[in-house]
Design a protein around this motif. Structure first.
Motif, mmCIF file in Angstrom:
data_model
loop_
_atom_site.group_PDB
_atom_site.id
_atom_site.type_symbol
_atom_site.label_atom_id
_atom_site.label_comp_id
_atom_site.label_asym_id
_atom_site.label_seq_id
_atom_site.Cartn_x
_atom_site.Cartn_y
_atom_site.Cartn_z
ATOM 1 N N LEU A 153 0.841 -1.194 0.000
ATOM 2 C CA LEU A 153 0.000 0.000 0.000
ATOM 3 C C LEU A 153 0.874 1.240 0.000
ATOM 4 N N LYS A 154 0.284 2.323 -0.440
ATOM 5 C CA LYS A 154 0.977 3.606 -0.400
ATOM 6 C C LYS A 154 0.036 4.660 0.138
ATOM 7 N N THR A 155 0.614 5.626 0.827
ATOM 8 C CA THR A 155 -0.166 6.765 1.288
ATOM 9 C C THR A 155 0.295 8.010 0.547
ATOM 10 N N GLY A 156 -0.660 8.863 0.254
ATOM 11 C CA GLY A 156 -0.363 10.143 -0.369
ATOM 12 C C GLY A 156 -0.871 11.250 0.524
ATOM 13 N N MET A 157 -1.844 12.011 0.049
ATOM 14 C CA MET A 157 -2.392 13.127 0.810
ATOM 15 C C MET A 157 -3.268 12.617 1.959
ATOM 16 N N LEU A 158 -2.818 12.847 3.194
ATOM 17 C CA LEU A 158 -3.566 12.421 4.379
ATOM 18 C C LEU A 158 -4.202 13.589 5.118
ATOM 19 N N PHE A 159 -3.734 14.757 4.893
ATOM 20 C CA PHE A 159 -4.304 16.055 5.276
ATOM 21 C C PHE A 159 -4.282 16.376 6.768
ATOM 22 N N ASP A 160 -4.818 15.504 7.653
ATOM 23 C CA ASP A 160 -4.911 15.917 9.045
ATOM 24 C C ASP A 160 -4.617 14.757 9.997
ATOM 25 N N VAL A 161 -4.524 15.087 11.284
ATOM 26 C CA VAL A 161 -4.129 14.129 12.314
ATOM 27 C C VAL A 161 -5.120 12.968 12.415
ATOM 28 N N SER A 162 -6.413 13.264 12.355
ATOM 29 C CA SER A 162 -7.410 12.203 12.517
ATOM 30 C C SER A 162 -7.331 11.187 11.383
ATOM 31 N N THR A 163 -7.072 11.653 10.174
ATOM 32 C CA THR A 163 -6.947 10.733 9.040
ATOM 33 C C THR A 163 -5.722 9.837 9.203
ATOM 34 N N GLU B 113 0.130 20.375 12.086
ATOM 35 C CA GLU B 113 0.133 19.450 13.224
ATOM 36 C C GLU B 113 0.272 18.000 12.763
ATOM 37 N N ALA B 114 -0.139 17.723 11.537
ATOM 38 C CA ALA B 114 -0.121 16.351 11.039
ATOM 39 C C ALA B 114 1.296 15.867 10.742
ATOM 40 N N ILE B 115 2.224 16.790 10.502
ATOM 41 C CA ILE B 115 3.600 16.381 10.198
ATOM 42 C C ILE B 115 4.192 15.592 11.355
ATOM 43 N N GLU B 116 3.977 16.060 12.579
ATOM 44 C CA GLU B 116 4.514 15.354 13.744
ATOM 45 C C GLU B 116 3.882 13.976 13.904
ATOM 46 N N THR B 117 2.596 13.860 13.559
ATOM 47 C CA THR B 117 1.921 12.564 13.642
ATOM 48 C C THR B 117 2.473 11.594 12.604
ATOM 49 N N ILE B 118 2.752 12.084 11.412
ATOM 50 C CA ILE B 118 3.381 11.241 10.398
ATOM 51 C C ILE B 118 4.725 10.731 10.897
ATOM 52 N N LYS B 119 5.504 11.622 11.473
ATOM 53 C CA LYS B 119 6.838 11.250 11.945
ATOM 54 C C LYS B 119 6.789 10.236 13.084
ATOM 55 N N SER B 120 5.865 10.420 14.015
ATOM 56 C CA SER B 120 5.855 9.582 15.213
ATOM 57 C C SER B 120 5.057 8.293 15.052
ATOM 58 N N GLN B 121 4.023 8.297 14.182
ATOM 59 C CA GLN B 121 3.135 7.139 14.100
ATOM 60 C C GLN B 121 3.210 6.379 12.774
ATOM 61 N N LEU B 122 3.341 7.116 11.660
ATOM 62 C CA LEU B 122 3.284 6.447 10.358
ATOM 63 C C LEU B 122 4.650 5.966 9.875
ATOM 64 N N LEU B 123 5.677 6.786 10.021
ATOM 65 C CA LEU B 123 6.994 6.399 9.502
ATOM 66 C C LEU B 123 7.543 5.117 10.122
ATOM 67 N N PRO B 124 7.313 4.844 11.418
ATOM 68 C CA PRO B 124 7.816 3.580 11.965
ATOM 69 C C PRO B 124 7.200 2.331 11.326
ATOM 70 N N LEU B 125 6.091 2.500 10.602
ATOM 71 C CA LEU B 125 5.440 1.374 9.937
ATOM 72 C C LEU B 125 5.887 1.222 8.486
ATOM 73 N N ALA B 126 6.650 2.184 7.988
ATOM 74 C CA ALA B 126 6.948 2.253 6.559
ATOM 75 C C ALA B 126 8.120 1.372 6.155
ATOM 76 N N ARG B 127 7.960 0.715 5.023
ATOM 77 C CA ARG B 127 9.115 0.046 4.418
ATOM 78 C C ARG B 127 10.002 1.078 3.728
ATOM 79 N N ILE B 128 9.363 2.091 3.146
ATOM 80 C CA ILE B 128 10.123 3.176 2.527
ATOM 81 C C ILE B 128 9.292 4.445 2.544
#
Length: 289
Positions: A79-89, A123-138
């Motif tokens: 799977l890939k993620t693109g535009m996620l826009f906000d923290v809740s998403t 505010e979503a940038i910090e959520t990407i860094k702390s929650q999403l990136l640890p799950l990423a293969r790339i």
């Protein structure tokens, strides 16, 4: 006759009414790479080649139900993620990845459009860094996106290495910083992973304004190749060749930044092959996140 079973790939992103980026670019790329594309739309955008005229995020319930519909019925191979826009998403996406044990996550951290429209709340940038990136293969930022993620100024090669190391320290297995925003005659993308392996992917820089959707397309092809079980280096080379052909044969539509041509690699190939050079670096954080 036995039917061919295609790997299923999921894109979680925004819809581009102009058809050059977002969900539309991803589905076209999946089709070209012979995988079955599924989608979760996070926002509807009103946009064309001249810019983004409006962004309309979907309510969380709509996003959650799309994620559940996919996860409960399809075997997602990447799977890939693109535009996620906000923290809740982002939180919904993280929960779904864990709930359905989805692997081969490619994170394309879409933040700002080519014409400068904000596509991700601060505010979503910090959520990407702390929650999403640890799950990423790339994770596949361009240079401005890498600057946002790392809060580092990137002007030269050593800056890209430092930024890559910092992104790796956030937990992603690997990172590809794309060089499309550079100014040299060679467009160089730099890949690094947690082992210290470094790959430089080099191609001739093409002078064109028809580059709408390049980041979405690049990451979508990567996801498609990983879904088929390709090793990372092979997936990277295919994605780089694919986007080079798409830019070489870009479509001059509209009155602004036109789209790339997603069928170009199949129809035309590329004029010059991509160079691939290997190095090894000592990661400053020694693999500690």
């Amino acid at each position: 006759m036995t039917s061919k079973v295609l790997p299923c790939v999921l894109t979680i992103a925004g819809s581009d009414s102009g058809g050059g980026a977002g969900i539309q670019a991803d589905i076209k790329s999946f089709q070209e790479r012979d995988v079955f594309g599924t989608s979760v739309i996070t926002a509807v955008t009103a946009q064309n080649t001249t810019g983004v005229q409006g962004v309309f995020p979907l309510e969380t319930k709509a996003i959650e139900q799309q994620l559940d519909s996919i996860g409960e019925d399809f075997k997602i191979s990447a799977l890939k993620t693109g535009m996620l826009f906000d923290v809740s998403t982002i939180a919904l996406v993280v929960d779904a990845i864990k709930k359905f044990s989805w692997e081969n996550l490619v994170v394309d951290p879409v933040m700002v459009s080519t014409t400068g429209h904000i596509l991700l709340e601060h505010e979503a940038i910090e959520t990407i860094k702390s929650q999403l990136l640890p799950l990423a293969r790339i994770v596949t930022p361009n240079i401005p996106e890498a600057e946002h993620l790392t809060e580092l100024k990137i002007d030269k090669d050593t800056d890209i290495i430092r930024a890559s190391e910092k992104i790796l320290s956030m937990g992603s297995h690997s990172v590809l910083i794309k060089g499309g925003h550079g100014r040299s005659e060679i467009a160089e993308d730099i890949y690094m992973d947690q082992t210290g392996s470094l790959i430089r992917l080099r191609s001739r820089r093409l002078e064109t304004t028809n580059t709408h959707g390049t980041g979405c397309t690049y990451s979508a092809v990567l996801a498609a190749e990983l879904a088929k079980g390709r090793e990372m280096e092979e997936a990277l080379m295919t994605a780089k060749r694919f986007i080079q052909a798409a830019i070489e044969h870009a479509i001059p539509l509209g009155h602004g930044h036109g789209p790339t041509y997603h069928a170009a690699y199949r129809h035309h190939g590329i004029k010059e092959d991509v160079r691939c050079d290997h190095e090894t670096v000592d990661l400053f954080y020694h693999g500690n996140k």
